[in-house]
Design a protein around this motif. Structure first.
Motif, short mmCIF file in Angstrom:
data_model
loop_
_atom_site.label_atom_id
_atom_site.label_comp_id
_atom_site.label_asym_id
_atom_site.label_seq_id
_atom_site.Cartn_x
_atom_site.Cartn_y
_atom_site.Cartn_z
N ALA A 273 14.07 1.64 -0.48
CA ALA A 273 12.73 2.00 0.00
C ALA A 273 12.78 2.62 1.39
CB ALA A 273 11.83 0.78 -0.01
N ILE A 274 13.61 2.08 2.27
CA ILE A 274 13.75 2.63 3.62
C ILE A 274 14.16 4.10 3.53
CG2 ILE A 274 15.09 2.53 5.75
CD1 ILE A 274 15.26 -0.53 5.30
N LYS A 275 15.13 4.39 2.69
CA LYS A 275 15.61 5.77 2.52
C LYS A 275 14.51 6.67 1.95
CE LYS A 275 19.28 8.41 0.18
NZ LYS A 275 18.41 9.28 -0.65
N GLU B 65 12.20 10.09 3.31
CA GLU B 65 12.18 11.37 2.60
C GLU B 65 10.79 11.75 2.12
OE1 GLU B 65 14.89 10.82 -0.58
OE2 GLU B 65 16.68 10.73 0.69
N LYS B 66 10.06 10.79 1.54
CA LYS B 66 8.82 11.10 0.85
C LYS B 66 7.58 10.73 1.64
CE LYS B 66 11.09 10.57 -3.62
NZ LYS B 66 11.20 12.02 -3.85
N LYS B 67 7.72 9.93 2.67
CA LYS B 67 6.63 9.54 3.56
C LYS B 67 5.38 9.07 2.79
CE LYS B 67 8.21 12.97 6.94
NZ LYS B 67 9.35 12.12 7.26
N PRO B 68 5.53 8.03 1.97
CA PRO B 68 4.38 7.54 1.21
C PRO B 68 3.39 6.78 2.10
CG PRO B 68 6.23 6.07 0.93
CD PRO B 68 6.74 7.23 1.74
N LEU B 69 2.20 6.61 1.56
CA LEU B 69 1.18 5.82 2.24
C LEU B 69 1.31 4.33 1.94
CD1 LEU B 69 -1.88 8.15 1.63
CD2 LEU B 69 -0.81 7.68 3.84
N GLY B 70 2.02 4.00 0.88
CA GLY B 70 2.22 2.61 0.51
C GLY B 70 3.38 2.51 -0.47
N VAL B 71 3.91 1.29 -0.61
CA VAL B 71 5.07 1.07 -1.48
C VAL B 71 4.82 -0.15 -2.37
CG1 VAL B 71 7.55 0.68 -1.63
CG2 VAL B 71 6.61 1.98 0.31
N LEU B 72 5.06 0.03 -3.67
CA LEU B 72 5.04 -1.06 -4.63
C LEU B 72 6.47 -1.34 -5.08
CD1 LEU B 72 2.05 -0.06 -6.94
CD2 LEU B 72 2.24 -2.23 -5.70
N PHE B 73 6.84 -2.60 -5.09
CA PHE B 73 8.14 -3.01 -5.62
C PHE B 73 7.91 -3.80 -6.90
CE2 PHE B 73 8.85 -2.74 -1.04
CZ PHE B 73 10.06 -2.06 -0.95
N LEU B 74 8.59 -3.43 -7.97
CA LEU B 74 8.63 -4.28 -9.15
C LEU B 74 9.98 -4.97 -9.14
CD1 LEU B 74 6.97 -2.19 -12.02
CD2 LEU B 74 5.94 -3.59 -10.23
N THR C 14 15.56 -7.32 5.31
CA THR C 14 16.09 -7.69 6.62
C THR C 14 15.27 -7.03 7.73
OG1 THR C 14 17.59 -5.81 6.62
CG2 THR C 14 18.40 -7.86 5.63
N GLU C 15 15.76 -7.19 8.95
CA GLU C 15 15.09 -6.61 10.11
C GLU C 15 14.95 -5.10 9.97
OE1 GLU C 15 13.09 -7.04 13.72
OE2 GLU C 15 13.88 -8.59 12.37
N ASP C 16 15.88 -4.45 9.29
CA ASP C 16 15.82 -3.00 9.10
C ASP C 16 14.56 -2.56 8.38
OD1 ASP C 16 18.26 -2.81 10.34
OD2 ASP C 16 19.41 -2.60 8.48
N PHE C 17 13.99 -3.48 7.57
CA PHE C 17 12.82 -3.10 6.79
C PHE C 17 11.60 -2.85 7.68
CE2 PHE C 17 9.21 -3.79 3.88
CZ PHE C 17 9.55 -2.88 2.89
N ARG C 18 11.64 -3.29 8.92
CA ARG C 18 10.53 -3.04 9.83
C ARG C 18 10.34 -1.54 10.08
NH1 ARG C 18 8.58 -7.79 11.74
NH2 ARG C 18 9.99 -9.60 11.65
N ALA C 19 11.35 -0.74 9.72
CA ALA C 19 11.20 0.71 9.84
C ALA C 19 10.15 1.25 8.87
CB ALA C 19 12.54 1.39 9.58
N VAL C 20 9.86 0.48 7.82
CA VAL C 20 8.80 0.87 6.87
C VAL C 20 7.47 0.39 7.44
CG1 VAL C 20 7.92 0.61 4.52
CG2 VAL C 20 10.39 0.75 4.92
N ASP C 21 6.62 1.33 7.84
CA ASP C 21 5.41 0.97 8.58
C ASP C 21 4.14 1.11 7.76
OD1 ASP C 21 5.32 3.70 8.36
OD2 ASP C 21 4.94 4.09 10.48
N VAL C 22 4.28 1.14 6.42
CA VAL C 22 3.11 1.26 5.55
C VAL C 22 2.94 -0.02 4.75
CG1 VAL C 22 3.30 3.77 5.40
CG2 VAL C 22 4.49 2.33 3.72
N PRO C 23 1.75 -0.27 4.20
CA PRO C 23 1.55 -1.48 3.38
C PRO C 23 2.49 -1.48 2.16
CG PRO C 23 -0.56 -0.52 3.99
CD PRO C 23 0.49 0.48 4.39
N CYS C 24 3.01 -2.65 1.85
CA CYS C 24 3.93 -2.81 0.72
C CYS C 24 3.54 -4.06 -0.07
CB CYS C 24 5.38 -2.97 1.20
SG CYS C 24 6.00 -1.61 2.21
#
Length: 334
Positions: free
Chosen positions: A106-108, A112-121, A129-139
């Motif tokens: 998802a971070i990658k 690339e795609k700059k989404p407004l939100g992320v859904l994980f199935l 981990t701490e690296d996920f803080r780079a994702v700044d949209v609702p998930c």
């Protein structure tokens, strides 16, 4: 003519002007109307090519699906696609191996795609981990409980997997079974598999049953083939069991085939109970007993929570939806 000129005329910040002109949801109706009016009066035309290169976010929602053979996720993807098609957003679906790192993926993709939100199935908490803080949209992660994670933008929707495992084994015990084997996932790589296994152990230990994990448990991938192979391995070990619990319906279907190939009848010789409530289970011979996960409800709740975060800035939340056990033809009393 640039957005800086519109910002100077309207008094709004450059970022606000950019969001309004790019139809970003986080702009008040008053500001949007004023900025669009000023742009029209000043003859401003948005440079679409520059927008595509430099935009902060697209108009997409990213969905990361953990596992290419998970039929429960197939049901959920269909429902989510339907729900998102009724909005102004576009859905981008990315499938990955069930053992791969969904958070890193998802971070990658967010870069690339700059989404407004992320859904994980599907998901594993230790991957966030701490690296996920780079994702700044609702998930939102569906089918995994993320409530213990210190991430303010990550919500979750799931059943109580530990309790589902416990009740499944309690159901088999209530039918008179005392020799129970289990086919699940790799507990090191799957929170869901670990929690369901822990629930199974609670019931087994509460009733003082003889259970040796090295002998009576097989941790494999979520597929028909692996359910088949795991059941063959249990049979080859020489352990006589009268009931088999599998952590997914696809495993149970493979297991029933393996039992049949070994001359075992279901449920006369071995009762089989799965998890998911896949529609195909109703059409098997025998009809598959299962712990039913409400796939469409989980999908709908996940989408609602995500949109609420994207459009209203709602805080993350963690929900559990109810499950139930459907005792169909693949189980019987001893």
């Amino acid at each position: 003519m640039t957005i800086k000129d519109i910002a100077a005329r309207t008094g709004y910040a450059v970022g606000t002007v950019s969001r309004a002109l790019n139809n970003h949801p986080n702009v008040s109706p008053k500001a949007r109307a004023a900025i669009q009016q000023a742009a029209a009066e000043m003859g401003f035309e948005l440079n679409v090519n520059a927008k595509q290169l430099k935009q902060t976010h697209s108009n997409t929602i990213l969905m990361v699906v953990k596992g290419t053979r998970n039929e429960l996720f197939g049901e959920m993807v269909e429902k989510i696609q339907q729900l998102i098609s009724e909005t102004r957003y576009q859905l981008v679906v990315d499938y990955m191996d069930e053992d791969a790192n969904e958070a890193a993926r998802a971070i990658k993709l967010c870069r690339e795609k700059k989404p407004l939100g992320v859904l994980f199935l599907g998901g594993v908490n230790e991957n966030f981990t701490e690296d996920f803080r780079a994702v700044d949209v609702p998930c939102v992660v569906a089918t995994n409980d993320a409530s213990a994670l210190p991430l303010a933008n990550l919500s979750s929707v799931t059943i109580d997997d530990r309790e589902a495992g416990r009740q499944a084994v309690e159901t088999l015990i209530s039918l008179g079974h005392r020799r129970i084997a289990i086919v699940g996932g790799d507990r090191r790589l799957s929170d869901t598999s670990r929690l369901r296994y822990e629930g199974c152990l609670q019931a087994i230990q509460a009733h003082g049953l003889d259970f040796d994990p090295a002998r009576d448990y097989q941790g494999v991938r979520y597929s028909y083939r692996d359910g088949y192979r795991a059941t063959k391995a249990l049979l080859a070990a020489g352990r006589e069991f009268t009931a088999l619990f599998t952590c997914a319906d696809v495993m149970a279907i493979g297991a029933i085939r393996a039992l049949g190939d070994a001359g075992k009848r279901v449920p006369e010789d071995v009762s089989v109970l799965g998890v998911d409530g896949l529609p195909i289970g109703e059409y098997l011979v025998p009809r598959l007993a299962t712990v039913v996960q409400p796939a469409e409800e989980m999908a709908a709740r996940s989408v609602k929570i995500l949109l609420d975060g994207m459009e209203n800035g709602a805080p993350c939340r963690h929900e559990r939806v109810p499950f139930w056990i459907s005792c169909r033809e693949s189980v019987r009393k001893r």
